[in-house]
Design an enzyme around this catalytic site. Sequence first.
Site, PDB file in Angstrom:
ATOM      1  N   GLU A 191       0.796  -1.222   0.000  1.00  0.00           N
ATOM      2  CA  GLU A 191       0.000   0.000   0.000  1.00  0.00           C
ATOM      3  C   GLU A 191       0.836   1.283   0.000  1.00  0.00           C
ATOM      4  OE1 GLU A 191      -3.037   0.520  -0.430  1.00  0.00           O
ATOM      5  OE2 GLU A 191      -4.110  -1.324   0.016  1.00  0.00           O
ATOM      6  N   SER A 225     -29.642 -32.852  48.817  1.00  0.00           N
ATOM      7  CA  SER A 225     -28.729 -33.417  49.820  1.00  0.00           C
ATOM      8  C   SER A 225     -27.267 -33.072  49.593  1.00  0.00           C
ATOM      9  CB  SER A 225     -28.876 -34.945  49.831  1.00  0.00           C
ATOM     10  OG  SER A 225     -30.169 -35.327  50.231  1.00  0.00           O
TER      11      SER A 225
END
Length: 782
Positions: free
Chosen positions: A88, A347
């Site tokens: 770029e 339990s």
Amino acid sequence: MTKRHIRLALLGLVLIYGITLKVADAVWPLKMPSSSQSFSTLISDRDGQPLRAFADDQGIWRYQGIWRYQVKLADVSAKYIEALLTFEDRHFYSHLGVNPFSLFRALGQNIAGGRIVSGGSTLTMQVARILHPHARTIPGKLQQIFRAFQLEWHFSKTEILELYLNYAPFGGTIEGVQAASYQYLQKPALDLRYSEAALLAVLPQSPSWFRPDRHPKRAEKARNKVLNRLADFKVWSDDDIQKAKKEHVSVWSLKRPMVAPLLSRRMKREHPQSRLIQTTIKSDLQRPLADYIRTYAVGQGERVSAAVMVVDNASHEVLAYVGSADFSHAKRSGYVDMVTALRSPGSTLKPFLFGLSIDDGLIHSESLLTDVPRILTAYRPGNFSKGFSGPVAAREALQRSLNIPFVQLIEAYGDQKFVNRLSHVGQPLKLPGGAASPAVILGGVGTSLERLVALYSALANDGNVYPLTYLKEHDVLQSRRLMSPAAAWITFTTLQGVKAPQGFGFGLSEAQRPRIAWKTGTSWGHRDVWAIGVTPQYTVGVWLGHPDGQPMKKSLGMTVAGPLLFTTFSLLDDRLSPLKMPITVVQKTVCWPDGRSLEMAKQACDVKRLAYTKDGITPLTLRPELGAKRGAEFHLSRQQILVNANTGQRVLRSCSAGPTLQKEITTWPMALEHWLPPKFRRTSRIPGFDSACAALPITRDKLRILGMDDGQIFHILDEDVIKISVRAESKNPDVTWYLDAKPLITNRQSTKIILKTTMIGNHDLIAVDAQGAVGRVQFKVQ
């Protein structure tokens, strides 16, 4: 014009240009994005793989860098930076925002092509267009150039490049290289390979046209163009470039990750300022576990949900977090996180009372407890299993999850004391009405799967409770002591004795398979079923039920939650290392009914048992039931009686005739009388009264049941019903009846029992009056 005038004129032009730019900069300032609010939130696993992502307020997917808002150069692979700058803007670090040569080259290409072929934009100009979008016209290009100068004026090259890294478009609503890397490649931008770096470098040129999930061939062609440029300028070696070209473009579709949706939602809520949250979750465990749970829940009913947690006991990190059976399933309320929901634990709290009672010197592993009907208190629970067991060891009561012995134990230990102890270690219970009661130990409270897993993990950590952690980076965790290492080890070892669900042998011999210490729980009305398991390395918690609290179909923790627990353990890489026994654990031979060691109990030793103790302490047997009293009282098993020296019959000093002598006998707790072998019963050991004693004490331990014989067999035909009237022969009209350990709704001396075909098998009928007298018959229906 002299040279001096020319220099002054040029200086004036520069000043005018500078002032003009300064004024323009003030009038048209740059629109900079927010440093935090413009980012999406990404939740990842421990290796950086996405779990779930949340778009920003505008629906844009833009991810931050590691542990900071903006993606920095350090968060991105050097390969990507090389590919980007080479393709770029090779002169990025030398120009002032605009490259005149690139602009003139683009102008020539556009004139020759008769259309816009190239924009000639530098990276700085591309950032300017991202921040200030404009039309592709000459005025638009001039605005872009002005904004590029502004950027170069206000920011360093590194800062401009990082703006590009964060805001460049990559197709759809994806912005920034971090978001693109996660969405397309399922990895952070720091880990990009050569081919991947080249692909992401070219995408912003035309994000929709090159979008790799839709147009892989176009994307591959564009990527190779970048690779060719890198080869031309010798940035990468020919070997690396050729290998990269051989890789076909293959990316993940842009389906948003949804691996641990409920945990991700929770992390986003708990850490609202963080945009990249790295958790401790292992995706290779989370994914198959969630898939299995989704399938497993289908077989339990269309509205049943499930939750599972897996914790590493050494690091206290949560490795798997499945908060519901199916996040997208409305009927299962999949959006409700059942890991944190307050539910009745059934339990599952019993192991902690067991361990704390050992620490308090109330019991050892083989202490004698009583599983018989309760008489003196209003709280009279039954067992899930049929019938009463009579005398049981504390170890057996825990392994079989018997309710009545644990009510006896919490009355001795103290219900509020138990609640306070759990609260002290950071795992509070939700008390109905705010007051503790013995029902706490049977599930009459609220807690969560998360809290239970933290408590059970203490059994593998010398009794220390650590806060669970969900973040890979976390502070040093501080623990709190729940119980001693000895009590934790004895509890752990006791729970290892619970049999695995049928069919879960892991394909290994008994010696090789992991010995899981585990406990189940079923809440009242079968609304919740639980199974929590511990090995030295892992703790796993399982819950199933209806999130709206509706009952399940007679489901039990053992049969429904247990298989899911053991399947989860089968997915773990457990090292099978044993839990080291602390030096404070001492084995002792103890005696029933006394409860103490053989050397202390002496003659009060009808039954010998080998017990695990803490520091060799062997307490006396607890008294079974204290009525309205609270606290521990112990049974004294040696009783002195006065007998006639000649006849051996029992006498009182007020009615003795002739010589007498003291006799010492061993007695078991009175409540156990009808569950003992005949030779241990008081009626066998305590002689009858001498005839000289006219006024005999009232005995309260016998009660006859009329209307049914012990051992009677009833034959019943299909669709037939047999009604039987029974009566208790007692002077006290207040009689409580139990059929198979479940109280019948009557307090009268007589009652009716209806026998149906569904009752085929053996049954136990018990009557108890208010004075403690017990009658018992056993019968069979066939």
